[in-house]
Design an enzyme around this catalytic site. Structure first.
Site, short mmCIF file in Angstrom:
data_model
loop_
_atom_site.label_atom_id
_atom_site.label_comp_id
_atom_site.label_asym_id
_atom_site.label_seq_id
_atom_site.Cartn_x
_atom_site.Cartn_y
_atom_site.Cartn_z
CB CYS A 107 -51.37 13.79 -4.26
SG CYS A 107 -50.21 12.90 -3.19
CG HIS A 149 -51.20 8.68 -7.21
ND1 HIS A 149 -51.56 9.94 -7.63
CD2 HIS A 149 -50.85 8.79 -5.90
CE1 HIS A 149 -51.41 10.78 -6.60
NE2 HIS A 149 -50.99 10.11 -5.54
CD GLU A 150 -51.51 5.92 -3.37
OE1 GLU A 150 -50.54 6.22 -2.64
OE2 GLU A 150 -52.48 6.68 -3.53
CG HIS A 153 -46.83 8.55 -3.13
ND1 HIS A 153 -46.39 9.84 -3.00
CD2 HIS A 153 -48.17 8.63 -3.34
CE1 HIS A 153 -47.42 10.68 -3.11
NE2 HIS A 153 -48.51 9.97 -3.34
ZN ZN Z 1 -50.44 10.69 -3.63
#
Ligand code: ZN
Length: 182
Positions: A107, A149-150, A153
């Site tokens: 990341c 993953h995004e 966030h």
């Molecule tokens: Zn990331």
């Protein structure tokens, strides 16, 4: 720090409070506004310069539900599929496969660490694109992994929150030494 490239935003690093917020939805009628379009363009430039395959708006200090997916083969992910950089706005996961698969993630906000992260291997997603059109897609493998993953966030999570064990975290240096070569 970034050779004076005005369009490149400093990437928020782990510990920055913005990475822990639940990001706000984008008003659909605002997607075509200059403010949103410029943010998307800044994200595309920043992720490209950083050599990433995705970036979320909180990573450049905007707590909004927008991320970029831009998978391509590169030194960090040699097997990544090639795709046009795509803006994903107000993403949702509608359906998940039963199975999760563990694979390595890094990341831009967590430098020098890699983690073996379990993710759903297939997902059906919906989002609005940069033109404000609603989209629905099935994603699998690496693209499904980037999406998850995004999306994390936007909910205040990073990949290190998703590993099953701290034993699944290693330094990037060791990752290159042990994993990347095989
Ligand atoms: Zn990331």
């Amino acid at each position: 720090m970034n050779q004076g490239k005005a369009n490149i935003h400093p990437i928020a690093q782990l510990g920055s409070p913005v990475l822990r917020l639940k990001a706000a939805e984008v008003e659909i009628e605002n997607i075509l506004d200059d403010e949103v379009q410029q943010l998307i363009n800044q994200m595309m430039t920043t992720v490209s310069e950083a050599g990433g395959v995705g970036i979320a708006a909180p990573q450049i200090h905007h707590s909004l539900r927008i991320f970029i997916m831009c998978s391509k083969p590169n030194t960090r992910y040699p097997d990544a599929p090639l795709m046009q950089p795509t803006a994903i706005i107000n993403p949702e996961i509608l359906r998940y496969s039963h199975d999760k698969v563990k694979d390595w993630e890094g990341c831009l906000s967590v430098p020098s660490i890699r983690g073996l992260v379990p993710r759903y291997n297939q997902i059906i997603v919906s989002y609005f694109d940069q033109q404000g059109n609603k989209k629905q897609k099935e994603l699998s493998g690496f693209l499904a992994r980037i999406f998850q993953h995004e999306l994390d966030h936007l909910n205040g999570l990073t990949f290190i929150d998703q590993v099953e064990s701290t034993q699944d975290l290693i330094s990037e240096e060791e990752w290159y030494r042990q994993i990347a070569i095989t």
